[in-house]
Design a protein around this motif. Structure first.
Motif, mmCIF file in Angstrom:
data_model
loop_
_atom_site.group_PDB
_atom_site.id
_atom_site.type_symbol
_atom_site.label_atom_id
_atom_site.label_comp_id
_atom_site.label_asym_id
_atom_site.label_seq_id
_atom_site.Cartn_x
_atom_site.Cartn_y
_atom_site.Cartn_z
ATOM 1 N N GLN A 1 0.833 -1.207 0.000
ATOM 2 C CA GLN A 1 0.000 0.000 0.000
ATOM 3 C C GLN A 1 0.866 1.255 0.000
ATOM 4 O OE1 GLN A 1 -3.108 0.418 -0.423
ATOM 5 N NE2 GLN A 1 -4.280 -1.321 0.338
ATOM 6 N N GLY A 2 1.962 1.233 0.765
ATOM 7 C CA GLY A 2 2.845 2.393 0.802
ATOM 8 C C GLY A 2 3.469 2.678 -0.542
ATOM 9 N N GLU A 3 3.930 1.636 -1.215
ATOM 10 C CA GLU A 3 4.529 1.837 -2.533
ATOM 11 C C GLU A 3 3.488 2.346 -3.527
ATOM 12 O OE1 GLU A 3 7.350 -0.511 -5.775
ATOM 13 O OE2 GLU A 3 6.608 -1.560 -3.988
ATOM 14 N N ARG A 4 2.250 1.862 -3.396
ATOM 15 C CA ARG A 4 1.191 2.346 -4.290
ATOM 16 C C ARG A 4 0.981 3.843 -4.119
ATOM 17 N NH1 ARG A 4 -3.869 3.620 -3.508
ATOM 18 N NH2 ARG A 4 -3.906 2.735 -1.388
ATOM 19 N N LEU A 5 0.906 4.302 -2.866
ATOM 20 C CA LEU A 5 0.723 5.731 -2.619
ATOM 21 C C LEU A 5 1.884 6.545 -3.186
ATOM 22 C CD1 LEU A 5 -0.567 5.614 1.071
ATOM 23 C CD2 LEU A 5 -1.913 6.238 -0.950
ATOM 24 N N LEU A 6 3.088 6.061 -2.992
ATOM 25 C CA LEU A 6 4.262 6.773 -3.512
ATOM 26 C C LEU A 6 4.266 6.777 -5.041
ATOM 27 C CD1 LEU A 6 6.909 5.344 -1.026
ATOM 28 C CD2 LEU A 6 6.177 7.738 -1.155
ATOM 29 N N ALA A 7 3.976 5.627 -5.637
ATOM 30 C CA ALA A 7 4.006 5.524 -7.096
ATOM 31 C C ALA A 7 2.963 6.425 -7.743
ATOM 32 C CB ALA A 7 3.797 4.075 -7.530
ATOM 33 N N GLU A 8 1.802 6.573 -7.094
ATOM 34 C CA GLU A 8 0.765 7.457 -7.622
ATOM 35 C C GLU A 8 1.217 8.915 -7.649
ATOM 36 O OE1 GLU A 8 -2.644 6.852 -5.190
ATOM 37 O OE2 GLU A 8 -3.179 4.920 -6.098
ATOM 38 N N HIS A 9 2.232 9.234 -6.875
ATOM 39 C CA HIS A 9 2.671 10.618 -6.756
ATOM 40 C C HIS A 9 4.074 10.830 -7.310
ATOM 41 C CE1 HIS A 9 -0.757 10.503 -4.019
ATOM 42 N NE2 HIS A 9 -0.856 11.791 -4.242
ATOM 43 N N VAL A 10 4.492 9.966 -8.238
ATOM 44 C CA VAL A 10 5.805 10.139 -8.867
ATOM 45 C C VAL A 10 5.960 11.523 -9.507
ATOM 46 C CG1 VAL A 10 7.190 9.388 -10.857
ATOM 47 C CG2 VAL A 10 6.457 7.730 -9.141
ATOM 48 N N PRO A 11 4.949 12.049 -10.220
ATOM 49 C CA PRO A 11 5.126 13.399 -10.779
ATOM 50 C C PRO A 11 5.387 14.457 -9.707
ATOM 51 C CG PRO A 11 3.286 12.302 -11.853
ATOM 52 C CD PRO A 11 3.679 11.442 -10.682
ATOM 53 N N VAL A 12 4.702 14.338 -8.575
ATOM 54 C CA VAL A 12 4.910 15.293 -7.486
ATOM 55 C C VAL A 12 6.307 15.135 -6.895
ATOM 56 C CG1 VAL A 12 4.216 15.844 -5.117
ATOM 57 C CG2 VAL A 12 2.486 15.571 -6.891
ATOM 58 N N LEU A 13 6.743 13.900 -6.715
ATOM 59 C CA LEU A 13 8.078 13.651 -6.167
ATOM 60 C C LEU A 13 9.160 14.178 -7.100
ATOM 61 C CD1 LEU A 13 7.477 10.020 -4.856
ATOM 62 C CD2 LEU A 13 7.678 12.099 -3.476
ATOM 63 N N GLU A 14 8.966 13.999 -8.387
ATOM 64 C CA GLU A 14 9.948 14.527 -9.347
ATOM 65 C C GLU A 14 9.917 16.050 -9.379
ATOM 66 O OE1 GLU A 14 12.759 14.785 -12.604
ATOM 67 O OE2 GLU A 14 12.437 13.549 -10.831
ATOM 68 N N LEU A 15 8.732 16.633 -9.279
ATOM 69 C CA LEU A 15 8.643 18.094 -9.227
ATOM 70 C C LEU A 15 9.336 18.622 -7.976
ATOM 71 C CD1 LEU A 15 7.543 20.727 -10.413
ATOM 72 C CD2 LEU A 15 5.418 20.319 -9.158
ATOM 73 N N LEU A 16 9.169 17.944 -6.874
ATOM 74 C CA LEU A 16 9.851 18.333 -5.642
ATOM 75 C C LEU A 16 11.363 18.222 -5.815
ATOM 76 C CD1 LEU A 16 9.998 19.113 -2.680
ATOM 77 C CD2 LEU A 16 9.428 16.749 -2.080
ATOM 78 N N ARG A 17 11.814 17.151 -6.435
ATOM 79 C CA ARG A 17 13.252 16.995 -6.680
ATOM 80 C C ARG A 17 13.785 18.142 -7.536
ATOM 81 N NH1 ARG A 17 16.932 15.682 -10.213
ATOM 82 N NH2 ARG A 17 15.394 15.491 -11.879
ATOM 83 N N LEU A 18 13.060 18.490 -8.580
ATOM 84 C CA LEU A 18 13.487 19.572 -9.465
ATOM 85 C C LEU A 18 13.508 20.907 -8.735
ATOM 86 C CD1 LEU A 18 11.511 18.575 -12.690
ATOM 87 C CD2 LEU A 18 13.997 18.449 -12.364
ATOM 88 N N SER A 19 12.514 21.142 -7.887
ATOM 89 C CA SER A 19 12.472 22.380 -7.115
ATOM 90 C C SER A 19 13.665 22.470 -6.172
ATOM 91 C CB SER A 19 11.164 22.457 -6.327
ATOM 92 O OG SER A 19 11.117 23.616 -5.516
ATOM 93 N N LEU A 20 13.969 21.369 -5.497
ATOM 94 C CA LEU A 20 15.114 21.343 -4.599
ATOM 95 C C LEU A 20 16.417 21.532 -5.373
ATOM 96 C CD1 LEU A 20 14.010 18.356 -2.350
ATOM 97 C CD2 LEU A 20 14.065 20.772 -1.684
ATOM 98 N N GLN A 21 16.483 20.924 -6.540
ATOM 99 C CA GLN A 21 17.676 21.070 -7.379
ATOM 100 C C GLN A 21 17.867 22.520 -7.815
ATOM 101 O OE1 GLN A 21 18.860 18.081 -10.627
ATOM 102 N NE2 GLN A 21 17.937 19.719 -11.819
ATOM 103 N N ASP A 22 16.771 23.171 -8.200
ATOM 104 C CA ASP A 22 16.849 24.572 -8.614
ATOM 105 C C ASP A 22 17.356 25.454 -7.475
ATOM 106 O OD1 ASP A 22 15.946 23.953 -11.119
ATOM 107 O OD2 ASP A 22 13.881 24.592 -10.771
ATOM 108 N N ASN A 23 17.017 25.073 -6.249
ATOM 109 C CA ASN A 23 17.437 25.842 -5.071
ATOM 110 C C ASN A 23 18.791 25.379 -4.523
ATOM 111 O OD1 ASN A 23 15.121 27.464 -5.021
ATOM 112 N ND2 ASN A 23 13.981 25.938 -3.854
ATOM 113 N N GLU A 24 19.416 24.452 -5.253
ATOM 114 C CA GLU A 24 20.726 23.919 -4.852
ATOM 115 C C GLU A 24 20.701 23.379 -3.418
ATOM 116 O OE1 GLU A 24 23.532 27.055 -5.588
ATOM 117 O OE2 GLU A 24 23.486 26.725 -7.753
#
Length: 208
Positions: A126-149
């Protein structure tokens, strides 16, 4: 790996700092794709004094809307639709025999460290399902953090190595979320608050 990132994505306490050596030992056993970014984070985390760790965390996750650790916030902000999205998380926890308060009293159920902790220690499927459903959000968060170094970028990169890769549909969703940002309408989380499964059975209107 989810257990490690759950600890490190939460507010940095003295207890977390005391676990760095143990976390590094556990990280050394992980595949390279996750091991390298996690080791880099642990090195930087350990080299930063406690006051700076705390202020960096607040500046990164609490002061910037595009770096929220609440997964439904990116798509729904504080709108009514978010309330229904939050129920998906809460119901997943309940099906595993947990109430949200059993994991983290002060956070909504879409709080990423909470979801990672749930996936690592309670219900992997169930945990992996919740995370997998939000891969776009997780990637957007990664990109935001990357932009902020931010050195937290590596933690998100490590989490994403455990989930399905970003596909073309995900990229379109990421672009949409990035362009629109979280909605500004602030109408409360009524559907979440009115979840009938959380209401006081006495009918007094209180919460369990």
């Amino acid at each position: 790996m989810w257990r490690i990132t759950a600890l490190l994505l939460d507010y940095p306490t003295a207890e977390t700092a005391d676990l760095v050596d143990q976390l590094a030992s556990a990280t050394a056993e992980l595949p390279e794709s996750a091991r390298v970014p996690l080791m880099q984070f642990l090195h930087q985390f350990n080299a930063t004094d406690s006051m700076r760790r705390a202020s960096n965390y607040v500046e990164t996750f609490d002061m910037q809307r595009r770096s929220s650790l609440h997964l439904t916030y990116y798509a729904y902000g504080d709108t009514r639709k978010r309330g229904m999205a939050l129920l998906r998380f809460k119901h997943a926890y309940r099906q595993a025999g947990l109430e949200v308060g059993d994991l983290e009293n002060s956070e909504l159920p879409d709080y990423l460290p909470m979801v990672l902790e749930f996936a690592a220690t309670v219900d992997q499927v169930q945990g992996e399902r919740l995370l997998a459903e939000h891969v776009p959000v997780l990637e957007l968060l990664r990109l935001s953090l990357q932009d902020n170094e931010s050195y937290y970028t590596g933690l998100m990169a490590a989490v994403l190595t455990t989930l399905p890769p970003v596909n073309s549909a995900d990229r379109r969703r990421i672009a949409q979320l990035a362009a629109e940002g979280p909605p500004d309408e602030d109408v409360g989380l009524d559907p979440y608050a009115m979840d009938p499964m959380t209401m006081d059975p006495s009918g007094s209107g209180g919460r369990r």
